[in-house]
Design an enzyme around this catalytic site. Structure first.
Site, PDB file in Angstrom:
ATOM      1  CG  HIS A  55      -1.930  -1.208   1.473  1.00  0.00           C
ATOM      2  ND1 HIS A  55      -2.071  -1.799   2.470  1.00  0.00           N
ATOM      3  CD2 HIS A  55      -2.984  -1.444   0.456  1.00  0.00           C
ATOM      4  CE1 HIS A  55      -3.124  -2.554   2.198  1.00  0.00           C
ATOM      5  NE2 HIS A  55      -3.624  -2.563   0.995  1.00  0.00           N
ATOM      6  NE  ARG A  84      -2.863  -7.656  -4.678  1.00  0.00           N
ATOM      7  CZ  ARG A  84      -3.865  -8.069  -3.738  1.00  0.00           C
ATOM      8  NH1 ARG A  84      -3.170  -8.350  -2.488  1.00  0.00           N
ATOM      9  NH2 ARG A  84      -4.891  -8.192  -3.869  1.00  0.00           N
ATOM     10  CE  LYS A 129     -13.042  -7.396   4.210  1.00  0.00           C
ATOM     11  NZ  LYS A 129     -12.398  -6.692   3.109  1.00  0.00           N
ATOM     12  CB  SER A 161      -4.608  -6.286   4.260  1.00  0.00           C
ATOM     13  OG  SER A 161      -4.214  -5.107   4.155  1.00  0.00           O
TER      14      SER A 161
END
Length: 159
Positions: free
Chosen positions: A17, A90, A41, A127
């Site tokens: 990040h 990514r 979430k 993460s």
């Protein structure tokens, strides 16, 4: 003034990040790290904790600010005069999803999305992986800043 937003849950913020945030900060006058408030979430860290970690880890970038948001990102962009969304990619799987979001955002609001390829040294980072490793006592010190590593150790020790 050209403003951009780097949105995400940042649960927790990683070196991947920070790589994208740093590179975006060299391209825009101001970059807002927008921490997602998603009440549906389950997160390891609260929004406030994630914002504080983001503030501490981005403080060296003078044109980076940290905020939070919920709802539609394009509404946040309009309310804050932000012209661009910056997203790190990514892998191809990231691109498939992010391209659809970028097209919807552009068509619905005119907000541009800019993609940055993640540096190869961070291309495997997420993460979720960091949390999983930390949960089982793995060493994540090469994946997150010290303040985040300390917070992870304290949080998983308390569970």
């Amino acid at each position: 003034m050209k403003r951009a937003v780097c949105p995400g849950s940042f649960d927790p913020i990683t070196f991947g990040h920070l790589d994208i945030i740093e590179r975006a900060s060299s391209q825009f006058d101001e970059v807002i790290v927008a921490v997602l408030e998603n009440r549906t979430k389950a997160s390891l860290f609260t929004v406030g904790e994630r914002m504080e970690m983001a503030r501490k880890t981005t403080s060296k970038f003078k044109n980076v600010k940290v905020d939070s948001w919920h709802g539609l990102l394009v509404d946040y962009c309009k309310e804050n005069s932000i012209q661009a969304i910056v997203k790190g990619l990514r892998a191809v799987t990231d691109f498939d999803y992010e391209l659809q979001m970028a097209q919807v955002n552009l068509q619905g609001s005119g907000v541009e999305t800019m993609f940055m390829a993640t540096a190869p040294t961070h291309s495997f980072l997420s993460s979720s992986i960091v949390k999983e490793l930390a949960h089982f006592g793995g060493d994540v010190s090469s994946m997150v800043p010290g303040v985040v590593n300390d917070a992870l150790k304290a949080r998983v020790a308390g569970k």
